[in-house]
Write an enzyme that holds these catalytic residues in place. Sequence first.
Site, PDB file in Angstrom:
ATOM      1  N   LYS A   2       0.822  -1.217   0.000  1.00  0.00           N
ATOM      2  CA  LYS A   2       0.000   0.000   0.000  1.00  0.00           C
ATOM      3  C   LYS A   2       0.855   1.266   0.000  1.00  0.00           C
ATOM      4  O   LYS A   2       0.421   2.294  -0.523  1.00  0.00           O
ATOM      5  CB  LYS A   2      -0.977  -0.006   1.187  1.00  0.00           C
ATOM      6  CG  LYS A   2      -2.096  -1.026   1.012  1.00  0.00           C
ATOM      7  CD  LYS A   2      -3.260  -0.781   1.939  1.00  0.00           C
ATOM      8  CE  LYS A   2      -4.398  -1.733   1.591  1.00  0.00           C
ATOM      9  NZ  LYS A   2      -5.529  -1.651   2.507  1.00  0.00           N
ATOM     10  N   LYS A  27      -4.612 -10.193  -4.924  1.00  0.00           N
ATOM     11  CA  LYS A  27      -5.876 -10.520  -4.251  1.00  0.00           C
ATOM     12  C   LYS A  27      -6.981  -9.539  -4.662  1.00  0.00           C
ATOM     13  O   LYS A  27      -6.701  -8.384  -5.008  1.00  0.00           O
ATOM     14  CB  LYS A  27      -5.687 -10.562  -2.735  1.00  0.00           C
ATOM     15  CG  LYS A  27      -5.720  -9.231  -2.065  1.00  0.00           C
ATOM     16  CD  LYS A  27      -5.924  -9.380  -0.568  1.00  0.00           C
ATOM     17  CE  LYS A  27      -6.007  -7.991   0.037  1.00  0.00           C
ATOM     18  NZ  LYS A  27      -7.089  -7.777   0.937  1.00  0.00           N
ATOM     19  N   LYS A  83     -11.402  -4.342  -2.408  1.00  0.00           N
ATOM     20  CA  LYS A  83     -12.495  -3.400  -2.645  1.00  0.00           C
ATOM     21  C   LYS A  83     -12.000  -2.030  -3.098  1.00  0.00           C
ATOM     22  O   LYS A  83     -12.738  -1.271  -3.698  1.00  0.00           O
ATOM     23  CB  LYS A  83     -13.427  -3.296  -1.424  1.00  0.00           C
ATOM     24  CG  LYS A  83     -12.780  -2.833  -0.141  1.00  0.00           C
ATOM     25  CD  LYS A  83     -13.832  -2.730   0.954  1.00  0.00           C
ATOM     26  CE  LYS A  83     -13.555  -3.630   2.128  1.00  0.00           C
ATOM     27  NZ  LYS A  83     -12.282  -3.422   2.816  1.00  0.00           N
TER      28      LYS A  83
END
Length: 333
Positions: free
Chosen positions: A114, A196, A199
């Site tokens: 991230k 993966k 959302k």
Amino acid sequence: MKKQIISGVQPSGILTLGNYLGALRNWVKIQDEEEYECKFFVADLHSITVSQNPENLRNNIKSIVMQYIASGIDPEKNTIFIQSHVHEHSELAWLLNNYTYIGELNRMTQFKDKSKKQENVKVGLFDYPVLMAADILLYDADYVPVGEDQRQHLEITRDIAQRFNSTYNKEIFKIPEALITKSTARIMSLQDPTKKMSKSDENKDGFISLLDPREVIEKKVKRAVTDSENVIKYSDEKPGIKNLINIYSAVTDKNIEEIEKEFEGVGYGKFKQAVAGAIADTLEPIQAKYNELALPENNEYIENICRKGAEVAQKIAKEKLKEVQEAIGFITK
Ligand code: AQP
């Protein structure tokens, strides 16, 4: 004494099929087992480790509570609450920061992934696992049902708890264990099956949201990246098809061999249609329940669940925080 379970989801968007199969569906199974007492929270404090639009965040927090209930989490059997309503989570995280090493946090895969997407990497993103440790340790959790991506954070939680206990030579924290269902632990992106399903993926075709209508599900599955073999075979060399087989297996309860047999000699087009249909059939009742909960007359019902949940959680969290403060040497009120 019942075994304590805690888990949460960030309100960083609408839940994906990955969140549902990897986490929520397992919560629903666990809630019916006598020996467990479960708490499920909306991890709003975690969600601001990446930027959030205030209006969207407000809507998402409530929406996640409704998605929990629509997915089958029974508010009568479980404690449902919003993380920021129990300020002890933030307080314990600060304390635990002082029992956590920078080197440990530097190794976290989620942080590495991230932080690549942030221009100025935030301290909150780096500290995310410590807040997660606080979420778990406040409630003496025995088990934390999560997807595979959270295993590393569970391990650091255990390390922090053990370090704290041994510093003060007292069993203040229970050492929790991850509860991971292998077959659905990692649902992959439909557009990049080596990543993966998330959302917050900017490519909306990469994920199926819990609230996607049937036509959208069909379109997304049709566009799912596969290979050119046109053979339905479960193999690491075919990550796209493997992912679709995993999903199909999870939503139909059929095993891999059965599925390979069912689609022997059938091309990807037909297989994808079946996968999309089975996903839509699984999500349909959830969406119907969600739409009912989202009616304005149910607003108070949802707010009451969160208020009651926070009260129950805070009573426990407050006690644990006090125990921690006393162990450290603070003068408690
Ligand atoms: N793709 C996945 N397969 C299986 N389980 C998954 N989980 C997430 N993605 C998958 C599990 O869902 C729970 C809630 O996750 P979260 O929202 O707290 O954070 P996350 O893991 O970072 O989920 P997302 O969807 O990828 O969110 P964003 O995009 O905001 O980062 C966890 O138990 C997780 O393991």
